[in-house]
Design an enzyme around this catalytic site. Sequence first.
Site, PDB file in Angstrom:
ATOM      1  CE  LYS A 196      -8.292  14.256  14.978  1.00 37.14           C
ATOM      2  NZ  LYS A 196      -9.011  13.753  15.980  1.00 37.14           N
ATOM      3  CE  LYS A 236     -15.278   3.872  21.412  1.00 30.37           C
ATOM      4  NZ  LYS A 236     -14.934   4.592  22.502  1.00 30.37           N
ATOM      5  CD  GLN A 265     -12.911  12.931  25.188  1.00 29.97           C
ATOM      6  OE1 GLN A 265     -12.740  12.264  26.020  1.00 29.97           O
ATOM      7  NE2 GLN A 265     -14.075  13.087  24.553  1.00 29.97           N
ATOM      8  CB  SER A 310      -4.312   8.490  24.923  1.00 30.58           C
ATOM      9  OG  SER A 310      -5.443   8.118  24.881  1.00 30.58           O
TER      10      SER A 310
HETATM   11  N1  LIG Z   1      -7.170   9.413  22.923  1.00 35.22           N
HETATM   12  C1  LIG Z   1      -8.530   9.105  23.016  1.00 35.22           C
HETATM   13  O1  LIG Z   1      -8.988   7.959  23.563  1.00 35.22           O
HETATM   14  C2  LIG Z   1      -9.647  10.059  22.601  1.00 35.22           C
HETATM   15  C3  LIG Z   1     -10.958   9.900  22.771  1.00 35.22           C
HETATM   16  C4  LIG Z   1     -12.038  10.698  22.393  1.00 35.22           C
HETATM   17  C5  LIG Z   1     -11.422  11.667  21.716  1.00 35.22           C
HETATM   18  N2  LIG Z   1     -10.155  11.998  21.476  1.00 35.22           N
HETATM   19  C6  LIG Z   1      -9.945  13.120  20.551  1.00 35.22           C
HETATM   20  O2  LIG Z   1      -9.503  14.017  21.448  1.00 35.22           O
HETATM   21  C7  LIG Z   1      -9.793  15.780  20.793  1.00 35.22           C
HETATM   22  C8  LIG Z   1     -10.903  16.367  21.578  1.00 35.22           C
HETATM   23  O3  LIG Z   1     -12.094  15.682  21.686  1.00 35.22           O
HETATM   24  P1  LIG Z   1     -13.253  16.410  22.458  1.00 35.22           P
HETATM   25  O4  LIG Z   1     -14.299  15.338  22.641  1.00 35.22           O
HETATM   26  O5  LIG Z   1     -12.692  16.968  23.704  1.00 35.22           O
HETATM   27  O6  LIG Z   1     -13.574  17.524  21.595  1.00 35.22           O
HETATM   28  P2  LIG Z   1     -14.342  18.878  21.898  1.00 35.22           P
HETATM   29  O7  LIG Z   1     -14.771  19.532  20.483  1.00 35.22           O
HETATM   30  O8  LIG Z   1     -15.323  18.731  22.877  1.00 35.22           O
HETATM   31  O9  LIG Z   1     -13.140  19.685  22.579  1.00 35.22           O
HETATM   32  C9  LIG Z   1     -12.053  20.238  21.778  1.00 35.22           C
HETATM   33  C10 LIG Z   1     -11.496  21.512  22.103  1.00 35.22           C
HETATM   34  O10 LIG Z   1     -10.302  21.949  21.519  1.00 35.22           O
HETATM   35  C11 LIG Z   1     -10.445  23.346  20.993  1.00 35.22           C
HETATM   36  N3  LIG Z   1      -9.210  23.187  19.870  1.00 35.22           N
HETATM   37  C12 LIG Z   1      -9.315  23.131  18.651  1.00 35.22           C
HETATM   38  N4  LIG Z   1      -8.142  23.282  17.956  1.00 35.22           N
HETATM   39  C13 LIG Z   1      -7.387  23.971  19.208  1.00 35.22           C
HETATM   40  C14 LIG Z   1      -5.923  24.218  18.847  1.00 35.22           C
HETATM   41  N5  LIG Z   1      -5.281  24.324  17.727  1.00 35.22           N
HETATM   42  N6  LIG Z   1      -5.521  24.840  20.142  1.00 35.22           N
HETATM   43  C15 LIG Z   1      -6.108  24.861  21.183  1.00 35.22           C
HETATM   44  N7  LIG Z   1      -7.637  24.409  21.557  1.00 35.22           N
HETATM   45  C16 LIG Z   1      -8.154  23.933  20.110  1.00 35.22           C
HETATM   46  C17 LIG Z   1     -11.596  23.413  20.692  1.00 35.22           C
HETATM   47  O11 LIG Z   1     -11.874  25.032  20.760  1.00 35.22           O
HETATM   48  C18 LIG Z   1     -12.501  22.700  21.667  1.00 35.22           C
HETATM   49  O12 LIG Z   1     -12.946  23.516  22.777  1.00 35.22           O
HETATM   50  C19 LIG Z   1     -10.167  15.121  19.319  1.00 35.22           C
HETATM   51  O13 LIG Z   1      -9.227  15.178  18.356  1.00 35.22           O
HETATM   52  C20 LIG Z   1     -10.881  13.667  19.314  1.00 35.22           C
HETATM   53  O14 LIG Z   1     -10.784  12.978  18.235  1.00 35.22           O
HETATM   54  C21 LIG Z   1      -9.211  11.054  21.884  1.00 35.22           C
END
Ligand SMILES: NC(=O)c1ccc[n+]([C@@H]2O[C@H](COP(=O)([O-])OP(=O)(O)OC[C@H]3O[C@@H](n4cnc5c(N)ncnc54)[C@H](O)[C@@H]3O)[C@@H](O)[C@H]2O)c1
Length: 332
Positions: free
Chosen positions: A229, A68, A139, A296
């Site tokens: 992070k 991926k 997410q 995760s």
């Molecule tokens: N664990 C996993 O398998 C996995 C998979 C995909 C993404 N992720 C991670 O999850 C996170 C979110 O991804 P996403 O696709 O939902 O992104 P996204 O940009 O769609 O959503 C993130 C949200 O978090 C909000 N945000 C940012 N900082 C904040 C804070 N301090 N307090 C509250 N809200 C805040 C943003 O405004 C946004 O709405 C990323 O860090 C991404 O790398 C993890």
Amino acid sequence: MSLVLTGAEVLQLLDMELALAAAEEAFCAYGEGRVNMPPKSYLKLPKGDFRAMYGAVCLTDGDVCGLKWVNVHPENPQRGLATVMAKILLNDPDNAVEIADMDGTYITNFRTGAAGGLAARYLARPEAASLGLVGAGVQARTQVAAILKVRPIREIVIYDLIWARAQALRDEIRAHYRVRVTASAEPEAAVRDQEIVVTATPSKNPVVQQGWVSPGTHINAIGADAAGKQELDPAILKEAKIVVDDWTQAHHSGEINVPLAQGLLRPEEIHGCLGEVVIGKKPGREDSAEITVFDSTGLIIQDLALGWAIYQRARECHLGEEKEFIPGLTSR
Ligand SMILES: NC(=O)c1ccc[n+]([C@@H]2O[C@H](COP(=O)([O-])OP(=O)(O)OC[C@H]3O[C@@H](n4cnc5c(N)ncnc54)[C@H](O)[C@@H]3O)[C@@H](O)[C@H]2O)c1
């Protein structure tokens, strides 16, 4: 021949039941040692990063390996683009031939939600009826879809740094599910008295503070998936049962990476991996008062298991386009 599937085609075939079943398969295989999964590697870029994730897994209905290529660009939503986008290649581990070349964006979102649902199934209190969301992005949406399938959630509180995003998710949940849902301008309201909490932000500083978390809460810490992070006050981890998806990935990029590097948490304080809990090698929740955290980072075997299930559905439904990328050499 390789089956080429666009995002729209993958989305037609995806549902959360399938994603939950694939997640259970993937973590079961992990627990039983039926996986070969080097940790993902990162390409840092000015506004985000790309990750290369590759591995192999023996599933109950076939063996598959693959790759991926996935990014995380947190400022992308301001430009009308998704934060996370992905491409998945599936190969036959026996002869290396490419089986499928598919969009991996929706698979990533669904498999991440499903891992959260699976963790809630093993770690949250069975009667958990309230859910708090910190972060209202992509997410968060699949976390809701999965957790509502495994726990009797009646109430959801949403916090996001950007108020309009919390409101948009509130309206979306109201339109799709029969639950009470509110948006809050304060993160504490999305945590205090919630039986399940999901953090899904790209934050590099703790958003959730210790005093807010009630006994018995289960937390899915989804956002921290790269070095530096973190979303939780390390004091929460000190008193919690911590279950990671994979030790190697979690210690350099998961919720535990910063507190481990700072010496605030010791490796011995990690309870185990979700795969070990799923196969019963390690206990999940043991009493109603313990605080549990699922850390995760996202595993390639989750993508492979769901990608494989989608590939099989696509074949049944005659969806996608067969392509021979190396003429004469890859027909089977
Ligand atoms: N664990 C996993 O398998 C996995 C998979 C995909 C993404 N992720 C991670 O999850 C996170 C979110 O991804 P996403 O696709 O939902 O992104 P996204 O940009 O769609 O959503 C993130 C949200 O978090 C909000 N945000 C940012 N900082 C904040 C804070 N301090 N307090 C509250 N809200 C805040 C943003 O405004 C946004 O709405 C990323 O860090 C991404 O790398 C993890």
